[in-house]
Design a protein around this motif. Sequence first.
Motif, PDB file in Angstrom:
ATOM      1  N   UNK A  50       1.016  -0.763   0.314  1.00  0.00           N
ATOM      2  CA  UNK A  50      -0.161   0.437  -0.340  1.00  0.00           C
ATOM      3  C   UNK A  50       1.467   0.794   0.065  1.00  0.00           C
ATOM      4  N   UNK A  51       1.962   0.942   0.631  1.00  0.00           N
ATOM      5  CA  UNK A  51       2.780   2.249   0.678  1.00  0.00           C
ATOM      6  C   UNK A  51       3.404   2.598  -0.582  1.00  0.00           C
ATOM      7  N   UNK A  52       4.024   1.702  -1.304  1.00  0.00           N
ATOM      8  CA  UNK A  52       4.205   1.689  -2.462  1.00  0.00           C
ATOM      9  C   UNK A  52       3.420   2.311  -2.856  1.00  0.00           C
ATOM     10  N   UNK A  53       2.235   2.424  -3.502  1.00  0.00           N
ATOM     11  CA  UNK A  53       1.227   3.035  -4.095  1.00  0.00           C
ATOM     12  C   UNK A  53       0.574   4.524  -3.430  1.00  0.00           C
ATOM     13  N   UNK A  54       1.311   4.443  -2.703  1.00  0.00           N
ATOM     14  CA  UNK A  54       0.674   5.460  -1.725  1.00  0.00           C
ATOM     15  C   UNK A  54       1.796   6.685  -2.345  1.00  0.00           C
ATOM     16  N   UNK A  55       2.744   5.871  -1.955  1.00  0.00           N
ATOM     17  CA  UNK A  55       4.380   6.897  -2.363  1.00  0.00           C
ATOM     18  C   UNK A  55       4.308   7.365  -4.580  1.00  0.00           C
ATOM     19  N   UNK A  56       3.545   6.103  -4.482  1.00  0.00           N
ATOM     20  CA  UNK A  56       3.365   6.896  -6.122  1.00  0.00           C
ATOM     21  C   UNK A  56       2.481   7.381  -6.758  1.00  0.00           C
ATOM     22  N   UNK A  57       0.891   7.803  -5.523  1.00  0.00           N
ATOM     23  CA  UNK A  57       0.281   8.736  -5.722  1.00  0.00           C
ATOM     24  C   UNK A  57       1.005  10.209  -5.791  1.00  0.00           C
ATOM     25  N   UNK A  58       1.613  10.117  -4.281  1.00  0.00           N
ATOM     26  CA  UNK A  58       2.036  11.064  -4.355  1.00  0.00           C
ATOM     27  C   UNK A  58       3.293  11.660  -4.730  1.00  0.00           C
ATOM     28  N   UNK A  59       3.914  11.207  -5.650  1.00  0.00           N
ATOM     29  CA  UNK A  59       4.636  11.503  -6.526  1.00  0.00           C
ATOM     30  C   UNK A  59       3.963  11.941  -7.973  1.00  0.00           C
ATOM     31  N   UNK A  60       3.277  11.157  -7.988  1.00  0.00           N
ATOM     32  CA  UNK A  60       1.857  11.975 -10.001  1.00  0.00           C
ATOM     33  C   UNK A  60       1.719  13.272  -8.744  1.00  0.00           C
ATOM     34  N   UNK A  61       1.133  13.684  -7.462  1.00  0.00           N
ATOM     35  CA  UNK A  61       0.809  14.406  -7.838  1.00  0.00           C
ATOM     36  C   UNK A  61       1.424  15.680  -6.738  1.00  0.00           C
ATOM     37  N   UNK A  62       2.989  15.273  -6.540  1.00  0.00           N
ATOM     38  CA  UNK A  62       4.055  16.480  -6.249  1.00  0.00           C
ATOM     39  C   UNK A  62       3.348  16.866  -5.267  1.00  0.00           C
ATOM     40  N   UNK A  63       3.316  15.941  -3.883  1.00  0.00           N
ATOM     41  CA  UNK A  63       3.421  15.505  -2.245  1.00  0.00           C
ATOM     42  C   UNK A  63       4.264  15.074  -1.736  1.00  0.00           C
ATOM     43  N   UNK A  64       5.381  16.169  -1.791  1.00  0.00           N
ATOM     44  CA  UNK A  64       6.638  15.877  -0.991  1.00  0.00           C
ATOM     45  C   UNK A  64       6.695  15.330  -0.024  1.00  0.00           C
ATOM     46  N   UNK A  65       5.480  15.985   1.419  1.00  0.00           N
ATOM     47  CA  UNK A  65       5.665  15.319   2.580  1.00  0.00           C
ATOM     48  C   UNK A  65       5.094  13.789   2.631  1.00  0.00           C
ATOM     49  N   UNK A  66       3.602  13.686   1.727  1.00  0.00           N
ATOM     50  CA  UNK A  66       2.924  12.469   1.183  1.00  0.00           C
ATOM     51  C   UNK A  66       4.910  11.469   0.853  1.00  0.00           C
ATOM     52  N   UNK A  67       5.930  12.053   0.080  1.00  0.00           N
ATOM     53  CA  UNK A  67       6.320  10.969  -0.484  1.00  0.00           C
ATOM     54  C   UNK A  67       7.727  10.808   0.973  1.00  0.00           C
TER      55      UNK A  67
END
Length: 234
Positions: A50-67
């Motif tokens: 799940x975290x890998x998916x969340x990381x990819x989503x944060x990357x796509x949305x430019x969410x640095x904190x999430x990454x």
Amino acid sequence: MLRWIWKYSVKANKIAQTRLMAFILTFCGGFIDAYTYMLRGHTLSAGQTGNIIFFATSLANGNLTGMINRGLTIIGFILGLILVTLLKRYAKNAYWRIFEMIPLIVVSIVLGFLPTSIPNYFIVPITAFGMAMQSGAFRKIEGLGYSNVFTSGNLRKTVLSWSSFYINGDESEKQPAQNYTLLVVAFTTGAVISALLQKMFQVRAIWIASCILVIVNLVYGLMIFRSVNDNGQN
């Protein structure tokens, strides 16, 4: 109950593999995973898929904190597993699993004092580190491989074992199917109870898991101590 567990464990010489031990640890795994997801930045402390998916989503949305949060959590989990391997290799006594549970116990106690205003990338990665150590220290239930901090693999094995038992008539799959079903129920129950208790106790809800882990560690240590002494007298 404790006397029955003790007799079974000594007879089998596999204290760490009892059903009850696996059930309790998996319950705590679900409890803590739900806690970090709901209160600590929607990040799973153990479910790295799940975290890998969340990381990819944060990357796509430019969410640095999430990454940062998800990336450090994945790294923390990896480091925890590496440390488990090192400790197991160089352990000189039968108590090595006790020491590997201590990080998660300490972290879960401390988390109950920390407000949600603290950045999650300071919190979830060290929780993942502790979860990884618990997962690496206790990996079998009655000789079968399992995970006590996430449940996708356990669910897959549950379905496959029951399918082999009912469809193929393979009687040897009945006990594994029962064990894996027990683990899925434990993880789910832990997650549900965690979600409910968080509504009442907020960040302090994790202390429930802390108390359970402390008790388990103490009882496990006592059982190992008695086992070592009995073997020494024989």
